[in-house]
Design a protein around this motif. Structure first.
Motif, PDB file in Angstrom:
ATOM      1  N   ASN A 121       0.965   4.107  -2.922  1.00  0.00           N
ATOM      2  CA  ASN A 121       0.694   5.492  -2.549  1.00  0.00           C
ATOM      3  C   ASN A 121       1.812   6.425  -2.980  1.00  0.00           C
ATOM      4  O   ASN A 121       1.573   7.562  -3.401  1.00  0.00           O
ATOM      5  N   TYR A 153       0.831  -1.210   0.000  1.00  0.00           N
ATOM      6  CA  TYR A 153       0.000   0.000   0.000  1.00  0.00           C
ATOM      7  C   TYR A 153       0.865   1.258   0.000  1.00  0.00           C
ATOM      8  O   TYR A 153       0.546   2.248  -0.661  1.00  0.00           O
ATOM      9  N   GLN A 154       1.961   1.228   0.730  1.00  0.00           N
ATOM     10  CA  GLN A 154       2.840   2.385   0.790  1.00  0.00           C
ATOM     11  C   GLN A 154       3.495   2.648  -0.561  1.00  0.00           C
ATOM     12  O   GLN A 154       3.593   3.804  -1.012  1.00  0.00           O
ATOM     13  N   GLU A 190      -5.467   8.503  -3.656  1.00  0.00           N
ATOM     14  CA  GLU A 190      -6.021   7.224  -3.207  1.00  0.00           C
ATOM     15  C   GLU A 190      -7.293   7.444  -2.392  1.00  0.00           C
ATOM     16  O   GLU A 190      -7.388   8.383  -1.600  1.00  0.00           O
ATOM     17  N   PRO A 204      -8.600   5.312   0.348  1.00  0.00           N
ATOM     18  CA  PRO A 204      -8.211   4.116   1.122  1.00  0.00           C
ATOM     19  C   PRO A 204      -9.422   3.304   1.557  1.00  0.00           C
ATOM     20  O   PRO A 204     -10.424   3.858   2.008  1.00  0.00           O
TER      21      PRO A 204
END
Length: 352
Positions: free
Chosen positions: A154, A150-151, A161, A163
């Motif tokens: 991003n 996810y990082q 994004e 989330p």
């Protein structure tokens, strides 16, 4: 004496199964294995070549024996996973491991290229739905480092994004399937609405249930378990509107005839389709939404219909961007890249 008893026992078992073969009705479809079975028709083409496959598919008590084999793998041989799945809290979880760094880079590249080439005049976002392996215990099972994925997304995707990973629990997914239950999308719709400027009203839907539902992972379970129920939400707008598929024209939003097919999840927009257009002439606005998606969006999309005059679904697993550019004008549209981590980690499935 013992050898004689064993021989007699073996002969009795052999004759018993032979008898079962004779009296057992031939099955054409296995919902549990989600495929068509070999029938006597294949023996007409090539008896010797197809006999083994036919006997295997029509073997008496086939499904219980498959599950028994999986049960022995897990509980007798103590394998932490069997048939590529784990079990947690009664849910069958498909293994999504190891992390494929090349796939993640490719996924990022595809999204950024589409954004740069086609979406300069669009309002564009991306959102990632975690697959069920997100809920595994990394101390006990093989689990990817989802936080790092996810990082990286991003940091490297040039879009805002929305989330979603904090919204779900394992109970939001079917126990025997990879997908989210449609009724679990209310939290997603509330968050999407805050960004895309609509207000989700869950009370406006009629709740429908169907059993038995055998999910994609059902046959991999070591347990002699009951099938699930599948729920689909509808209202008067959804009932009236048709989805226009590139491959086979207009169809209902919920194709209820698919409930008796190999994959009942295909009730949602008919299952796999390269390009779907859904127009709502009763919409109170002129907004259009374009979703680049995988199968998770099939059950989410019907709940968005009331909010848009038109929704277009693009599945790059079945159509390339070159073909899409000839058909769609992206200008002044809302665009959402909505994918599960299964696709992020297997992005070679996407066409360019």
């Amino acid at each position: 004496m013992k050898e004689k008893i064993v021989s007699i026992g073996f002969i009795l078992i052999l004759f018993s199964f032979s008898g079962l073969f004779i009296i057992k009705e031939e099955e054409e479809l296995s919902k549990v294995e989600r495929r068509k079975l070999k029938t006597k028709e294949v023996l007409k083409d090539d008896f010797i070549e197809n006999l083994e496959d036919y006997l295997s598919d029509q073997f008496p008590m086939r499904n219980p024996l498959i599950q028994l084999n999986t049960f022995l793998d897990r509980y007798l041989l103590h394998q932490t996973d069997s048939n590529g799945v784990y079990l947690k809290d009664g849910s069958i979880i498909e293994k999504n491991y190891p992390k494929n760094q090349e796939s993640i880079k490719n996924f990022i590249k595809i999204i950024n290229e589409i954004n740069d080439l086609d979406l300069k005049k669009s309002q564009v976002y991306y959102a990632i739905i975690p697959d069920k392996s997100y809920f595994l215990d990394k101390k006990k099972q093989l689990k990817m480092d989802f936080e790092s994925i996810y990082q990286q997304l991003n940091n490297e995707i040039n879009l805002k994004e929305i989330p979603l990973n904090d919204l779900f629990t394992l109970e939001d997914y079917y126990q025997t399937d990879i997908h989210l239950r449609q009724e679990s999308y209310s939290k997603v719709l509330e968050r999407l609405g805050k960004v895309l400027n609509f207000e989700y009203k869950p009370s406006t839907y009629e709740v429908n249930h169907y059993m038995p539902f055998y999910g994609a992972s059902y046959q991999k379970s070591p347990l002699f378990r009951k099938p699930e129920s599948i729920t689909y939400l509808t209202n008067e707008t959804i009932k009236k509107i048709k989805a226009k598929h590139l491959e086979y024209g207009e169809q209902p939003i919920y194709e209820t005839n698919k409930l008796n097919s190999m994959d009942a999840y295909n009730i949602f927009l008919g299952g796999p389709s390269a390009l779907i257009e859904i127009e709502n002439p009763e919409a109170s606005n002129e907004k259009e939404l374009i979703i680049f998606r995988d199968s998770f969006a099939s059950s989410l999309t019907p709940l968005l219909i009331s909010e848009y005059q038109k929704i277009t679904l693009i599945d790059l697993r079945y159509i390339s961007m070159n073909q899409i550019r000839e058909r769609i004008n992206f200008d002044n549209k809302q665009v959402l890249f909505l994918y599960s981590t299964l696709i992020v980690n297997n992005s070679h499935l996407l066409k360019k």
